[in-house]
Design a protein around this motif. Sequence first.
Motif, PDB file in Angstrom:
ATOM      1  N   UNK A 197     -61.432 117.659  15.204  1.00 31.17           N
ATOM      2  CA  UNK A 197     -62.745 117.749  14.579  1.00 31.17           C
ATOM      3  C   UNK A 197     -62.711 117.049  13.220  1.00 31.17           C
ATOM      4  N   UNK A 198     -63.640 116.153  13.038  1.00 29.60           N
ATOM      5  CA  UNK A 198     -63.693 115.354  11.815  1.00 29.60           C
ATOM      6  C   UNK A 198     -64.030 116.239  10.605  1.00 29.60           C
ATOM      7  N   UNK A 199     -63.257 116.085   9.550  1.00 31.72           N
ATOM      8  CA  UNK A 199     -63.533 116.806   8.309  1.00 31.72           C
ATOM      9  C   UNK A 199     -62.818 118.134   8.177  1.00 31.72           C
ATOM     10  N   UNK A 200     -62.552 118.800   9.294  1.00 27.77           N
ATOM     11  CA  UNK A 200     -61.876 120.100   9.231  1.00 27.77           C
ATOM     12  C   UNK A 200     -60.522 120.097   9.924  1.00 27.77           C
ATOM     13  N   UNK A 201     -60.357 119.259  10.932  1.00 27.60           N
ATOM     14  CA  UNK A 201     -59.098 119.195  11.653  1.00 27.60           C
ATOM     15  C   UNK A 201     -58.090 118.302  10.946  1.00 27.60           C
ATOM     16  N   UNK A 202     -56.824 118.742  10.950  1.00 30.28           N
ATOM     17  CA  UNK A 202     -55.756 117.911  10.388  1.00 30.28           C
ATOM     18  C   UNK A 202     -54.449 118.263  11.069  1.00 30.28           C
ATOM     19  N   UNK A 203     -53.618 117.273  11.288  1.00 32.67           N
ATOM     20  CA  UNK A 203     -52.327 117.503  11.932  1.00 32.67           C
ATOM     21  C   UNK A 203     -51.279 116.607  11.280  1.00 32.67           C
ATOM     22  N   UNK A 204     -50.200 117.217  10.828  1.00 37.23           N
ATOM     23  CA  UNK A 204     -49.114 116.459  10.214  1.00 37.23           C
ATOM     24  C   UNK A 204     -47.847 117.311  10.188  1.00 37.23           C
ATOM     25  N   UNK A 205     -46.704 116.651  10.104  1.00 42.56           N
ATOM     26  CA  UNK A 205     -45.433 117.365  10.034  1.00 42.56           C
ATOM     27  C   UNK A 205     -45.219 117.990   8.661  1.00 42.56           C
ATOM     28  N   UNK A 206     -45.790 117.365   7.626  1.00 39.35           N
ATOM     29  CA  UNK A 206     -45.668 117.908   6.272  1.00 39.35           C
ATOM     30  C   UNK A 206     -46.969 117.643   5.524  1.00 39.35           C
ATOM     31  N   UNK A 207     -47.508 118.665   4.853  1.00 38.33           N
ATOM     32  CA  UNK A 207     -48.728 118.517   4.077  1.00 38.33           C
ATOM     33  C   UNK A 207     -48.491 117.756   2.790  1.00 38.33           C
ATOM     34  N   UNK A 208     -49.579 117.500   2.081  1.00 37.20           N
ATOM     35  CA  UNK A 208     -49.527 116.657   0.884  1.00 37.20           C
ATOM     36  C   UNK A 208     -48.584 117.196  -0.183  1.00 37.20           C
ATOM     37  N   UNK A 209     -48.560 118.519  -0.370  1.00 37.91           N
ATOM     38  CA  UNK A 209     -47.672 119.097  -1.391  1.00 37.91           C
ATOM     39  C   UNK A 209     -46.211 118.864  -1.044  1.00 37.91           C
ATOM     40  N   UNK A 210     -45.868 119.074   0.237  1.00 39.32           N
ATOM     41  CA  UNK A 210     -44.482 118.890   0.659  1.00 39.32           C
ATOM     42  C   UNK A 210     -44.097 117.415   0.612  1.00 39.32           C
ATOM     43  N   UNK A 211     -45.018 116.528   0.973  1.00 36.39           N
ATOM     44  CA  UNK A 211     -44.750 115.090   0.900  1.00 36.39           C
ATOM     45  C   UNK A 211     -44.448 114.684  -0.549  1.00 36.39           C
ATOM     46  N   UNK A 212     -45.248 115.203  -1.475  1.00 39.81           N
ATOM     47  CA  UNK A 212     -45.034 114.913  -2.896  1.00 39.81           C
ATOM     48  C   UNK A 212     -43.665 115.406  -3.336  1.00 39.81           C
ATOM     49  N   UNK A 226     -55.838 113.392   8.970  1.00 43.04           N
ATOM     50  CA  UNK A 226     -57.174 113.747   9.404  1.00 43.04           C
ATOM     51  C   UNK A 226     -57.597 113.028  10.674  1.00 43.04           C
ATOM     52  N   UNK A 227     -58.842 113.245  11.072  1.00 43.62           N
ATOM     53  CA  UNK A 227     -59.343 112.698  12.339  1.00 43.62           C
ATOM     54  C   UNK A 227     -59.334 111.172  12.347  1.00 43.62           C
ATOM     55  N   UNK A 228     -59.770 110.557  11.273  1.00 46.16           N
ATOM     56  CA  UNK A 228     -59.806 109.089  11.225  1.00 46.16           C
ATOM     57  C   UNK A 228     -58.409 108.501  11.346  1.00 46.16           C
ATOM     58  N   UNK A 229     -57.464 109.074  10.605  1.00 47.38           N
ATOM     59  CA  UNK A 229     -56.073 108.589  10.659  1.00 47.38           C
ATOM     60  C   UNK A 229     -55.531 108.629  12.077  1.00 47.38           C
ATOM     61  N   UNK A 230     -55.716 109.777  12.745  1.00 45.01           N
ATOM     62  CA  UNK A 230     -55.063 109.939  14.042  1.00 45.01           C
ATOM     63  C   UNK A 230     -55.843 109.347  15.214  1.00 45.01           C
ATOM     64  N   UNK A 231     -57.136 109.155  15.056  1.00 42.80           N
ATOM     65  CA  UNK A 231     -57.904 108.545  16.150  1.00 42.80           C
ATOM     66  C   UNK A 231     -58.028 107.027  16.007  1.00 42.80           C
TER      67      UNK A 231
END
Length: 542
Positions: A197-212, A226-231
């Motif tokens: 779902x665009x805007x609310x759905x997100x999937x990643x192995x590590x979130x932004x804080x952990x990446x930082x 997010x949706x745009x990245x993965x689609x």
Amino acid sequence: MNIEFNKNEDVNKQLVYGVKTRLKKIYAGGGEKAAAKQKEQGKLLARERISYLIDQESEFLELGAFAAEGMYEDEGGCPSAGVVCGIGYVSGRQCMIMANDATVKAGAWFPMTAKKNLRAQEIAMENRLPVIYLVDSAGVYLPMQDEIFPDKEHFGRMFRNNAIMSSEGIVQISAIMGSCVAGGAYLPIMSDEAMIVEGTGSVFLAGSYLVKSAIGEDVDNETLGGATTHCEISGVTDYKQPNDQACLDSIKNIMSMLGAPESAGFDRIKPALPKFPQEEIYGILPENREKPYDMVELIKRLVDDSELEEYKKEYGKSIVCGLARVDGWAVGIVANQRKIVKSKKGEMQLGGVIYSDSADKAARFIMNCNQKKIPLVFLQDVTGFMVGSKSEQGGIIKDGAKMVNAVANSVVPKFTIVIGNSYGAGNYAMCGKAYDPRLIFAWPSAKIAVMGGAQAAKTLLQIQEASLKSRGETITPEKEAELLKEITDRYNSQTTPFYAASRLWVDGIIDPLETRKVISMGIEAANQSPVKKRFNVGIIQT
């Protein structure tokens, strides 16, 4: 109707009311504040998602609604273990639905969350049900990671099951409708199809804080996963949807195109209601779990046309076996007879106790149902096997082992309803959780334990008294009464259906009037998984 009937009716209806009252609180999930926060994001709640997804006016059989109740209180509680699971109909197709409840600790996984998800996957795998995951989870609840991450039946088993189901052709569709983090990211992507779902759905192995923290990169979560990245860039997800409703509509459309499942061939004719009113169950079932009653009369309120073809009616009378239909489905019923009966030798047999002749009869009946490809229904109200020198010399262990062997090796689907007592080895012989019933539900009157409360309390008291005496402590009659009450209360609290359901020893607690629905939907699910194994009872043949 007599006074006893009316008293039973009042007590049993109160028990059902108590179940429904507790369910209302559970259905509220993490509470109004957490629900409002999810609504502000334009998201539906977990149960709203399921309600929108399933066919209108169709049945939904929820599993594990009481999971984790009374557990994790120091963590603020975890209603329904933070996930809603159940069997429902989507575009006419029966399937397993699993939806994270993001109002409960952001959908984080507690130990019981993993156990509940694995139970839902197990049911899907046994019955070859398509699985729909509605994902909205912050991942493992870190304060309890040691209880959820590393072991065989922990979090990682989910993804192993994803792979097994995929290899066996069991359809899995995932919708990423919120957070999907770390190891949990594998669940939707190991499904056959994944939408986001665009805007609310997100999937990643590590979130932004952990990446930082890990690599020093500054990136927001939408860009990260997010949706745009993965689609459009990674190709990780297959469909991008503007909102929850569109996402669920897409799942409905996909489900409408699935090929027909294979059939196990279990017999079904036009359903018929029992001739006797089902509501009379409330009056027949005694308010006192020790009182006798006629199980046959109860069965007549559960089966089509109130017809039961009893097997070996005059032999092994402490167990009732017979052929019947439930909602049109042919079933073999194995039930504990709770009234006091006279054996073939003229001896009186206690209700709810399994004697040698009854175990022998039940084992043979189970074999016959396997031979005829008829699903089995176990109605438990059992205090155990008969004990004493006469029973031991008569071979109760051998006959009991024969029955347990038949139950364990049965290849037709088994369904268990815990009506009343479920004690000791009687639980095993009557297809308790350890014996792989496809579904196991309890009535509000159920009690599950190794033995009855009074027996257990006295045994535990003797042990505690011996321990105190070994330390030189004197036990007064007042102290003994106080200890007995303390032990009895603690033990009895662990025998309730709520205690069992919170730990998923049973799949749920139901109003007795829902029993036919549970059995019917269970057999319908099982009918999609042809029986491939042959029945063989192993070393105990006769």
